[in-house]
Every structure is written in C-alpha cells, then in structure tokens.
Design a protein around this motif. Sequence first.
Motif, PDB file in Angstrom:
ATOM      1  N   PHE A   6       0.836  -1.214   0.000  1.00 25.83           N
ATOM      2  CA  PHE A   6       0.000   0.000   0.000  1.00 25.83           C
ATOM      3  C   PHE A   6       0.862   1.251   0.000  1.00 25.83           C
ATOM      4  CE2 PHE A   6      -2.697  -3.293   1.828  1.00 25.83           C
ATOM      5  CZ  PHE A   6      -3.835  -3.160   1.047  1.00 25.83           C
ATOM      6  N   ALA A   7       0.237   2.349  -0.492  1.00 25.19           N
ATOM      7  CA  ALA A   7       0.836   3.703  -0.491  1.00 25.19           C
ATOM      8  C   ALA A   7       2.176   3.656  -1.218  1.00 25.19           C
ATOM      9  CB  ALA A   7       0.938   4.233   0.930  1.00 25.19           C
ATOM     10  N   PHE A  77       3.381  -1.714   4.308  1.00 23.15           N
ATOM     11  CA  PHE A  77       2.909  -0.343   4.034  1.00 23.15           C
ATOM     12  C   PHE A  77       3.658   0.637   4.931  1.00 23.15           C
ATOM     13  CE2 PHE A  77      -0.229  -2.938   6.446  1.00 23.15           C
ATOM     14  CZ  PHE A  77      -0.028  -2.435   7.724  1.00 23.15           C
ATOM     15  N   PRO A  79       3.942   3.827   7.774  1.00 22.78           N
ATOM     16  CA  PRO A  79       3.129   4.203   8.930  1.00 22.78           C
ATOM     17  C   PRO A  79       1.850   4.889   8.448  1.00 22.78           C
ATOM     18  CG  PRO A  79       5.424   4.790   9.309  1.00 22.78           C
ATOM     19  CD  PRO A  79       5.330   4.312   7.886  1.00 22.78           C
ATOM     20  N   VAL A  80       0.726   4.635   9.135  1.00 19.67           N
ATOM     21  CA  VAL A  80      -0.556   5.147   8.657  1.00 19.67           C
ATOM     22  C   VAL A  80      -0.636   6.663   8.817  1.00 19.67           C
ATOM     23  CG1 VAL A  80      -1.680   2.958   9.162  1.00 19.67           C
ATOM     24  CG2 VAL A  80      -1.782   4.830  10.846  1.00 19.67           C
ATOM     25  N   THR A  81      -1.390   7.308   7.916  1.00 16.57           N
ATOM     26  CA  THR A  81      -1.560   8.767   7.941  1.00 16.57           C
ATOM     27  C   THR A  81      -3.018   9.121   7.681  1.00 16.57           C
ATOM     28  OG1 THR A  81      -0.950   8.831   5.598  1.00 16.57           O
ATOM     29  CG2 THR A  81       0.802   9.253   7.172  1.00 16.57           C
ATOM     30  N   GLY A  82      -3.926   8.399   8.311  1.00 15.31           N
ATOM     31  CA  GLY A  82      -5.355   8.596   8.069  1.00 15.31           C
ATOM     32  C   GLY A  82      -5.952   9.685   8.926  1.00 15.31           C
ATOM     33  N   GLY A  83      -7.285   9.734   8.918  1.00 12.08           N
ATOM     34  CA  GLY A  83      -8.056  10.684   9.732  1.00 12.08           C
ATOM     35  C   GLY A  83      -7.955  12.086   9.207  1.00 12.08           C
TER      36      GLY A  83
ATOM     37  N   GLU D  51      -5.733   6.323   0.374  1.00 14.06           N
ATOM     38  CA  GLU D  51      -5.725   4.897   0.059  1.00 14.06           C
ATOM     39  C   GLU D  51      -5.989   4.142   1.362  1.00 14.06           C
ATOM     40  OE1 GLU D  51      -2.410   3.740  -2.352  1.00 14.06           O
ATOM     41  OE2 GLU D  51      -2.354   1.701  -1.551  1.00 14.06           O
ATOM     42  N   HIS D  81     -15.460   6.772   7.568  1.00 15.87           N
ATOM     43  CA  HIS D  81     -14.163   7.215   7.049  1.00 15.87           C
ATOM     44  C   HIS D  81     -14.204   7.064   5.542  1.00 15.87           C
ATOM     45  CE1 HIS D  81     -10.015   8.276   6.870  1.00 15.87           C
ATOM     46  NE2 HIS D  81      -9.823   8.146   8.162  1.00 15.87           N
ATOM     47  N   PHE D 122      -4.970   3.833   6.713  1.00 16.42           N
ATOM     48  CA  PHE D 122      -5.207   4.834   5.664  1.00 16.42           C
ATOM     49  C   PHE D 122      -3.900   5.555   5.380  1.00 16.42           C
ATOM     50  CE2 PHE D 122      -9.526   4.424   7.311  1.00 16.42           C
ATOM     51  CZ  PHE D 122     -10.282   4.478   6.163  1.00 16.42           C
ATOM     52  N   TRP D 135       3.382  11.381  -0.953  1.00 18.18           N
ATOM     53  CA  TRP D 135       2.788  10.708   0.206  1.00 18.18           C
ATOM     54  C   TRP D 135       3.117  11.479   1.472  1.00 18.18           C
ATOM     55  CZ3 TRP D 135      -0.698   7.002  -0.502  1.00 18.18           C
ATOM     56  CH2 TRP D 135      -0.732   6.372  -1.739  1.00 18.18           C
TER      57      TRP D 135
END
Lengths: 83, 83, 155, 155
Positions: A6-7, A77, A79-83, D51, D81, D122, D135
């Motif tokens: 991912f990403a 993947f 580290p996550v960067t959501g929200g 993503e 979300h 995410f 990114w």
Amino acid sequence: MNVLYFAWVRTKIGKGREDVTPPSTVVTVADLAAWLRQQSPGHAEAFGNLACIRAAINQEFVEPDTPIPAGAEIAFFPPVTGG
Amino acid sequence: MNVLYFAWVRTKIGKGREDVTPPSTVVTVADLAAWLRQQSPGHAEAFGNLACIRAAINQEFVEPDTPIPAGAEIAFFPPVTGG
Amino acid sequence: MTVRIQAERFDTGAEIDTLAAGNTAIGGVASFTGYVRDFSTESGVTAMTLEHYPGMTERMLEQIETEARQRWQLEASLIIHRYGRMTVGEPIVLVVTAASHRQAAFESAEFLMDWLKTKAPFWKCEETADGREHWVDARESDDLAAARWGGLPCG
Amino acid sequence: MTVRIQAERFDTGAEIDTLAAGNTAIGGVASFTGYVRDFSTESGVTAMTLEHYPGMTERMLEQIETEARQRWQLEASLIIHRYGRMTVGEPIVLVVTAASHRQAAFESAEFLMDWLKTKAPFWKCEETADGREHWVDARESDDLAAARWGGLPCG
C-alpha cells in the motif's frame, strides 16, 4: 504466499499485490522484507529503510519478529496517515 | 434598590422583581439577604437557608461579603442547573 | 463566534454545516448536543422548563466564549442554549467549535460545556406525569461554593 | 453501533440526527468531523487521495468501536471514514457518540479519533496545483514504534 503493498510501498514496487515463493529460511516478517528487497530495483527502494515499513498478517498489525503462518495474507505499508 | 429573583427563590417570594429600600446598615449582599428574609413569610422561606442562595450584582456572580454599589441590579437565585 | 439564547428548537446538523461552510482553514469541527433525557421510569418526569436570567445569560456566555478563544486557536464557535418548556428527546443545548487542529476543537467544546453546566444562569423545573413540578437540585460540585454561606441541605 | 468506509461524501448533520433519533435515554451526543484543510498558501496542496486496506480497515474500526463500548456506557456510535480523492473543504472522517452522560460522549469520541489517526490503515497522497503528488509523512508519535526496526529517516 500472497503479499499486499500500500501507499508508497505499492508505487515503488509498481504493483499492489504479488504471489511469491520465498525459501524456507524466510520465517519471520523481517526475514520476508529482507528477502523481498532483493527481488527488483523497485523492491530494493521500497524496502530500503525498514524503519519506515509496517506490516500486517491476516489484517492485524504485527511486529517484525512475528513468524508467518502458512497460507497467511501479508501486507507491507508505510506508517498510517489517516483521519 | 432593584432586586430580581429566579427559580424557587422567585416562586417562594411570589414575584420575580421588587423595588426595596433597606436601611443604611445594609451594606453587603449578605446584609441584604438577611434583611429581605424579614420582609414576609415567603421571603423568610426563600432566604431560610443562605447556603442555597447565590447572588449577582449587575449580572456578575458575587460573594456574600460584596458591598452593594449605588444603583445596582441585585439578583438572588439557587445554584444553577443549566445545560 | 456566536451565542444564541432562544426558546425555539434548533437543528444541530444545519448549525454545524453553516459554521464549517466556506472556511478552508478548518481541519476539524467538534460538537456537543444535550437532550432532555427520559427519566420517566425512575421519576415520572415527562417535561421540563428552563428558566434563565435574561441579559446575564448572554453576558456570561459571551464571556466564556471569549475565554475559550483566548485559550485555543479557534476558527469559529457557536453556543445555543434554549429556555422555556421542553419535552423528552428535545435538544436543549448545542456547542460547536471549529479549529485547524482536532485537539483544540475537542478541548474547547468540552470546556464550553463544563462552564455552561456550572456558571450559566439557568434553572431546571421538572414536570411529572401527574402534573407536579419541582426544581432540580444543583450538582454536588456546587456544594463546595455553598460551604462559604453555611452548611444546611437546600430545599 | 455502525462503521462505514465509503468513497461518497457524507452529511454530518443528517448522520447525527439519525443517530440520536428515537432513543430518549440519550442525554448527549458528541461529534467530530475532519475536513481536508487548505494548506495551499504553504504547500500548494489542492486535493488528496486516501488509500486504504480494504477488509483490514473495517476490521480495525470495528475492533476499536468494540473497545470504546467496553470502556464507556454508550447508547449509540458511528464512524464514517472516506477513501479516494477529495478536494479542500471536503469532509474526510466523522465520529459520533451518544450516551446518557456528557463525559462518556466526549471522551469516547476523542478516543475513537485518536485511534483512527494512529491505527486505521489509511495513507494520504497529496496533490499540488502543478499536478505533482507526494505521500504524507507519518506523525512523530509513530516514530517511537519505528525505533524497533532501526533508525533512519523515511522517504
């Protein structure tokens, strides 16, 4: 073995999923990352700095020293960067 | 002197507002409450337990020992129960 | 930065949308809506009336909103508090805060609600199904301040 | 108790209204909506693409919602979300919690957002006005976990 990306791990490798057959010396998640790094220049770039890579087995976060069970879905993947 | 009452202070006294002329010995908010208590049975009930009474001068909360300035709007009411 | 004291019902969703619209510096909006809860199984309460101190209410709410804007970097904020008679399930109070950062939005909304509960001059009078009314007691926290006056239970 | 992962925009107001409707045990509803902020003056970012890891996302969000319901007495909760491409000003994420008591609603909403930010799978890819993409780096807090792997900066 089914591996998902991912990403920027995905964009550096150039695909989101691949089926791989690592040697039997690959036991843990860290072993698999080190082995994948040798598979292509894209893999080498994606896995160049393992400090930036996170992993999941069967959709649960895991540590690098976790052994990979048979038939598992492995994902790598950033580290996550959501929200 | 213009005095306002709210909630059960108002219902016990039977009115929401009155104009009073206390003696010059009434200096503080606590003095006024003690003097008002003697004005009727309703006042006596409303001011029976001063632990349950809060006060404002010119729409700001004040402590019992606050002196009442000339021409002030004084209000007595129970602890607030809003929100 | 808006404060409204009104008898009319309000629409939480519409208020949030209006507050957030058009300001692209906003990264997060926090809100809290308080409702008249159904206590009827315990106490038979079916409705309540909120009395307030007109003039002082607006003044106090504007003070606390100013205080919140000094403590946190807010892009927008809204407080609506109703007065008058309300039945079970109706909204009573709304706080909305908008900020670049989520923590500022959350913390300031909680701060505004805490303050409203303890400092805004509102008083609740509850009605039971048999038509009786009683004034709601203040919360324990208020009894600390009460200690300065003396020490008897309120009635 | 609902979790939704979707590409479509959502309507914060309508979601809050739906969640609160008809349950008179609810005393308070807290919400947080996160938006795509306008960073364009700093960085030229005009849009972004989120993503996610389909399957794992749902699984993790349901886990954390279960955790929240164990920690707090909640009447209802909702997490939405979005994924896919979004432009400045669009909503990305919504958390709504409903409880009898205000503190439970506030704390659980903040808990859910903190968790989403650090644990939900995410990844943000930002677009600048000149058509370039990059990114987004993870936040500092994540670097603690990173220490186990080694110590070089990510790129």
